[in-house]
Motif scaffolding. Structure first.
Motif, PDB file in Angstrom:
ATOM      1  N   CYS A 190     -34.893  96.957  45.732  1.00 18.72           N
ATOM      2  CA  CYS A 190     -34.823  98.102  46.348  1.00 18.72           C
ATOM      3  C   CYS A 190     -33.794  99.108  46.199  1.00 18.72           C
ATOM      4  CB  CYS A 190     -34.858  97.891  47.911  1.00 18.72           C
ATOM      5  SG  CYS A 190     -33.223  97.445  48.545  1.00 18.72           S
ATOM      6  N   ARG A 240     -38.575  99.034  53.784  1.00 14.80           N
ATOM      7  CA  ARG A 240     -38.217  99.148  55.103  1.00 14.80           C
ATOM      8  C   ARG A 240     -39.392  99.475  55.974  1.00 14.80           C
ATOM      9  NH1 ARG A 240     -32.671  99.221  56.035  1.00 14.80           N
ATOM     10  NH2 ARG A 240     -31.368  99.085  54.281  1.00 14.80           N
ATOM     11  N   GLY A 264     -31.087  99.548  47.488  1.00 13.26           N
ATOM     12  CA  GLY A 264     -30.174  99.868  48.703  1.00 13.26           C
ATOM     13  C   GLY A 264     -28.810  99.712  48.431  1.00 13.26           C
ATOM     14  N   TYR A 281     -33.063 107.373  48.961  1.00 17.22           N
ATOM     15  CA  TYR A 281     -33.587 106.054  48.844  1.00 17.22           C
ATOM     16  C   TYR A 281     -34.394 106.051  47.646  1.00 17.22           C
ATOM     17  CZ  TYR A 281     -33.552 105.204  53.869  1.00 17.22           C
ATOM     18  OH  TYR A 281     -33.101 105.118  55.247  1.00 17.22           O
ATOM     19  N   GLU A 308     -37.249 100.910  48.330  1.00 15.93           N
ATOM     20  CA  GLU A 308     -36.369 100.672  49.411  1.00 15.93           C
ATOM     21  C   GLU A 308     -37.053 101.238  50.769  1.00 15.93           C
ATOM     22  OE1 GLU A 308     -32.367 101.972  49.638  1.00 15.93           O
ATOM     23  OE2 GLU A 308     -32.024 100.981  51.591  1.00 15.93           O
TER      24      GLU A 308
END
Lengths: 478, 294
Positions: free
Chosen positions: B222, A272, B224, A264, A268
């Motif tokens: 992010c 999350r 991701g 990751y 991120e």
């Protein structure tokens, strides 16, 4: 009035710095509740009495937003906490936040004369004490706004730079609307900094204060995509825009294997867990890879890396290891975070650098191939450059690897605003003092100008920009 | 809060929503997407924009119920609201007059491909649209597919409608027949897009695929959604969602998309066991928010 206030100087110097109560490491490393518990009133009074009211307060000079620390502490000593809070708010619209996340050791407390011989006055803890006191009292000393100017300002980003600019500009009588890309307000304060360091209710409280002062907020707007800067100015008729979008894109290591499941970016992982509340997995839908009874490594030495590694511990990691290519001395993280992390059982692998991630045949991460490093000559940052030790390769087992080595500029606004000058790293170019960009009416500040920095520096930029925007709106000259 | 002005079922487990979202409607271009969140504890998921009406201030999205969030979303009706929608995100499709453009789309991917098909046709391309579905019940938007293209083929896996076979079977046929193809766009399940890339890459046909990586913020923050393009990493949300198919590492994409499968299955099962309750709770939450807003 506290008696200690009348203590002679020498006596005051003898008082030892009061330690803020903290949650038990064994307990807190398994939950997300706030680690620091705040100073009780009596302790705050004692701590405040350690201030020797020096003639040239270094604490004020070294504060990026110039909080009148000495006057604030005098008001605490006088027992008038609400007045102290109001004094604090003159220069800092988010005191409950900065009292928790500022690197005080390099700022106000670094400049404290008491600290030259002993421990500096715990200015951060006192700031937090009065901000919390004010909030819990319900008697908020919100400053009054100037009469309406009929000018309007769009602020892009609701992080520390945007919020502090909004607070200053609304007081000047301008209409202020803050645009936020995410569904929740606060920027890095809500997606990045974990609950155990900065409870989200504190951020919501500060945002609500701004709302009460008249600031408008609009979430789910990605400026550069949902609307451009030119449209904000030409079609929505904002007289000025402040771009405070933060640093943006995560940097990866660029080593093989970074696509294995379990790798990751810190952004991120933290988003999350913090913004999407993946730590409350029974209730919330957004998933995060289950860290329970698994090995987690976090790469980096800054506050973000520290937040990520402590978060993974709280998610139940069997081992949570910080991997940093330099040594302890070069770590940019706040001293308190490092101390807390050690207490919580985080392993520190200094002078270690991952060169490859390895995984199983299904694509799940199993470990990081690392090399040991040693420090050579100082580099451009003034820190000694880490150099690989030949033949030192070893494998660190890991099911989750989190990369927290920094960020680069998010290009969404720059790419849709051709007349906005950027530097070679694509950060927006803005004058250091006026925060003006190359585009008339557009100001920029915070990480999108300087690159990744701290909450308080972004707030300082926001305040500077607010003053400069006010000047522009009043004089009308660019 | 974003009001649903019209909700209708358009195929088996596939629903179309017309939603009030003026900012997105004004800026949407073919190829872009939105991210939405249905309720306070919901996840953020990326979804296709099928069309937009800047005058009416609406966007049309199409949702196939696959996991918990999409299943819950598809329980919403006209008059309900969606908590958060952000967009339009991603880069628009590159529209040029390539000559002959072949679009291959699998079921709900058809919705994403439609605006690009219309734009390609308008730019002067001879547009060949090959729509594929598992069966007749999942063939969606056939009329619009026909009007967006100059030549249309409908394929079903089981032959219950149109021609039997995968979309790639039709592509192979066109190539075998010596048709000159200048551009290909594939939107659908990853194995389908990979199969298309395997056919067109050796022939040097410029081929774009629209990638459905897992995303959180959708603004590049992010990482991701990163996809492996050759040995380079790119973010589907800001660098995509369309990428040159010949460079995409589809195996890594599939592996990354499977990252939360276990949790996804558990959530779906839990939802199916008490979906009526959850829909009622959702309506209550949204109503409370609505009244708070007013």
């Amino acid at each position: 009035m506290s008696e200690k206030n009348s203590l002679p100087l020498k006596e005051r110097m003898k008082i030892l710095r009061i330690h803020m109560p903290e949650a038990d490491p064994a307990v807190r490393s398994r939950n997300f509740e706030e680690v620091n518990q705040g100073l009780p009133e009596a302790d705050a009074l004692t701590e405040a009495s350690r201030c020797i009211e020096c003639a040239k307060p270094g604490c004020v000079v070294d504060c990026p937003v110039g909080v009148k620390v000495k006057e604030v502490i005098a008001l605490i000593c006088a027992g008038d906490f609400l007045a102290a809070a109001a004094k604090l708010r003159e220069d800092n619209s988010l005191p409950a936040i900065t009292g928790r996340v500022c690197p005080q050791e390099n700022q106000c407390e670094g400049g404290c004369i008491v600290g030259k011989k002993g421990q500096p006055v715990a200015i951060g803890n006192l700031e937090r004490f009065i901000a919390d006191y004010e909030r819990l009292s319900g008697k908020l000393g919100l400053p009054a706004n100037a009469p309406a100017t009929c000018k309007s300002v769009a602020i892009v980003g609701s992080g520390p730079a945007g919020l502090s600019a909004a607070g200053d500009l609304i007081q000047k009588g301008h209409r202020v609307r803050v645009f936020e890309a995410l569904h929740e307000l606060g920027g890095v304060l809500v997606y990045g900094i974990p609950e155990f360091r900065l409870p989200k209710s504190i951020v919501r409280g500060e945002v609500d204060n701004l709302r009460r002062m008249g600031v408008e907020f609009e979430t789910n707007v990605v400026v550069g995509k949902s609307v451009t800067l030119d449209e904000l100015m030409n079609e929505e008729h904002y007289d000025a825009v402040f771009v405070a979008t933060g640093a943006g894109l995560p940097v990866f290591l660029g080593v093989p294997g970074e696509h294995f499941n379990g790798v990751y970016s810190a952004n991120e992982f933290l988003t999350r867990v913090n913004l999407m509340r993946a730590y409350q997995m029974e209730e919330y839908d957004e998933p995060v890879y289950d860290c329970r009874d698994r090995d987690v490594i976090v790469v980096g030495g800054g506050n973000t890396a520290m937040d990520a590694v402590r978060t993974s511990r709280r998610l139940g990691a069997r081992s949570a290891t910080l991997v940093y290519r330099r040594s302890d001395a070069e770590m940019p993280a706040r001293a308190e975070e490092v101390k807390h992390a050690r207490e919580e059982g985080i392993e520190f692998r200094m002078l270690t650098n991952p060169v490859e991630f390895i995984g199983d045949e299904k694509g799940w991460l199993t470990g990081a191939r690392c090399v040991r490093m040693e420090l050579g000559e100082p580099d451009a940052s003034g820190r000694r450059r880490p150099v690989e030790v030949k033949g030192s390769e070893f494998v660190l087992p890991a099911n989750v690897a989190i990369i927290g080595v920094g960020t680069t500029a998010n290009p969404l606004i720059q790419s849709t605003t051709p007349d906005l000058a950027t530097n070679k790293w694509n950060y927006i170019v803005a004058d250091e003092n006026s925060m003006r960009t190359s585009k008339r009416g557009v100001f920029a500040g915070g990480d999108i100008v300087t690159g990744g920095a701290t909450v308080i520096l972004a707030m300082g930029a926001g305040r500077k920009a607010a003053a400069s925007i006010h000047e522009f709106l009043t004089a009308g000259e660019w | 809060m974003y009001k649903i002005l019209d909700a209708r079922s358009v195929g088996l487990n596939i629903k179309q929503f017309v939603i009030e979202a003026p900012r997105i409607a004004r800026k949407h271009q073919p190829g872009q997407f939105i991210i939405l969140r249905i309720h306070d504890k919901g996840e953020r998921i990326p979804l296709t924009i099928k069309s937009s009406d800047p005058q009416a201030g609406t966007v049309t999205i199409v949702v196939q119920a696959i996991g918990k969030t999409t299943s819950l979303l598809n329980c919403l009706e006209t008059g309900d609201s969606i908590l958060d929608i952000v967009g339009p995100l991603g880069k628009p499709s590159e529209i040029e007059n390539y000559g002959t453009a072949v679009i291959l789309a699998g079921s709900v991917g058809t919705a994403m491909a439609l605006p690009t098909a219309y734009a390609l046709k308008k730019a002067g391309n001879h547009v060949v649209f090959i729509e594929g579905s598992r069966n007749k019940e999942m063939v969606v938007f056939e009329d619009e597919v026909r009007s967006s293209s100059s030549e249309t083929y409908v394929m079903t896996d089981d032959g219950s409608y149109g021609e039997q076979g995968l979309v790639t079977k039709k592509l192979d046929e066109l190539i075998a027949a010596g048709r000159k193809i200048d551009f290909v766009l594939a939107v659908g399940p990853v194995p389908m897009m990979r199969a298309v890339a395997r056919i067109t890459a050796p022939l040097g046909i410029k081929t774009m695929v629209s990638l459905n990586s897992i995303m959180v913020d959708g603004t590049g923050m992010c990482g991701g959604c990163r996809v492996l393009m050759g040995d380079k990493s790119q973010f589907a949300c800001v660098d995509g969602p369309e990428f040159d198919a010949s460079k995409v590492n589809f195996e890594v994409l599939m592996q990354r998309n499977a990252m939360y499968r276990e949790k996804e299955c558990a959530s779906l099962k839990q939802f199916q066991e008490r979906w009526e309750e959850q829909v009622a709770e959702l309506r209550e939450e949204l109503a409370a928010k609505e009244s708070h807003h007013v």
